[in-house]
Scaffold this motif. Structure first.
Motif, PDB file in Angstrom:
ATOM      1  N   LEU A  19      42.063  33.706  50.884  1.00 17.28           N
ATOM      2  CA  LEU A  19      41.628  35.001  50.357  1.00 17.28           C
ATOM      3  C   LEU A  19      40.305  35.366  51.011  1.00 17.28           C
ATOM      4  CD1 LEU A  19      42.295  34.337  46.562  1.00 17.28           C
ATOM      5  CD2 LEU A  19      43.795  35.518  48.175  1.00 17.28           C
ATOM      6  N   VAL A  20      40.232  36.550  51.609  1.00 14.99           N
ATOM      7  CA  VAL A  20      38.989  37.028  52.209  1.00 14.99           C
ATOM      8  C   VAL A  20      38.594  38.300  51.462  1.00 14.99           C
ATOM      9  CG1 VAL A  20      37.856  37.794  54.324  1.00 14.99           C
ATOM     10  CG2 VAL A  20      39.650  36.041  54.434  1.00 14.99           C
ATOM     11  N   LEU A  21      37.493  38.213  50.748  1.00 17.05           N
ATOM     12  CA  LEU A  21      37.079  39.314  49.869  1.00 17.05           C
ATOM     13  C   LEU A  21      35.799  39.977  50.360  1.00 17.05           C
ATOM     14  CD1 LEU A  21      37.655  37.504  46.464  1.00 17.05           C
ATOM     15  CD2 LEU A  21      39.230  39.012  47.668  1.00 17.05           C
ATOM     16  N   ASP A  22      35.786  41.297  50.316  1.00 15.43           N
ATOM     17  CA  ASP A  22      34.594  42.071  50.685  1.00 15.43           C
ATOM     18  C   ASP A  22      33.596  42.154  49.540  1.00 15.43           C
ATOM     19  OD1 ASP A  22      35.657  42.629  53.215  1.00 15.43           O
ATOM     20  OD2 ASP A  22      36.676  44.421  52.489  1.00 15.43           O
ATOM     21  N   GLY A  77      33.631  36.717  50.207  1.00 18.81           N
ATOM     22  CA  GLY A  77      33.823  35.802  51.334  1.00 18.81           C
ATOM     23  C   GLY A  77      35.202  35.185  51.316  1.00 18.81           C
ATOM     24  N   THR A  78      35.309  33.987  51.879  1.00 17.91           N
ATOM     25  CA  THR A  78      36.595  33.330  52.047  1.00 17.91           C
ATOM     26  C   THR A  78      36.786  32.234  51.011  1.00 17.91           C
ATOM     27  OG1 THR A  78      36.486  33.755  54.419  1.00 17.91           O
ATOM     28  CG2 THR A  78      38.055  32.081  53.694  1.00 17.91           C
ATOM     29  N   THR A  79      37.937  32.247  50.355  1.00 21.18           N
ATOM     30  CA  THR A  79      38.313  31.225  49.387  1.00 21.18           C
ATOM     31  C   THR A  79      39.675  30.682  49.775  1.00 21.18           C
ATOM     32  OG1 THR A  79      37.102  32.348  47.604  1.00 21.18           O
ATOM     33  CG2 THR A  79      38.777  30.747  46.935  1.00 21.18           C
TER      34      THR A  79
END
Length: 86
Positions: A19-22, A77-79
């Motif tokens: 998951l890449v979150l802004d 960010g990245t999870t």
């Protein structure tokens, strides 16, 4: 302080979703279900909501090796999410 962007090792017999979150998200379940619907794995794309909830209840959703809850928050960010039992 220098941040180390280590990618945790993927557990054997799991499916990993990155998951890449802004922006931060307050709940893992809604973000993860959408990511599963968009995944190229047919079993993930077609999972029922009941089976999705059962993955969490059975402890088959992990973040950094720790059991995740549907209400787990996510940072920007990245999870890396590892899923078992699919």
């Amino acid at each position: 302080i220098k941040m180390n962007n280590m990618i945790p090792p993927q557990p054997e017999n799991s499916i990993r979703i990155t998951l890449v979150l802004d922006a931060p998200e307050s709940r893992l379940d809604s973000v993860l279900l959408q990511a599963m619907r968009d995944h190229n794995n047919k079993k993930l794309r077609e999972i029922s909501r009941v089976k999705f909830k059962k993955l969490f209840a059975d402890g088959n959703v992990l973040i950094k090796g720790q059991r995740a809850r549907t209400s787990s928050g996510l940072a920007k960010g990245t999870t890396y999410v590892d899923i078992f039992g699919i």
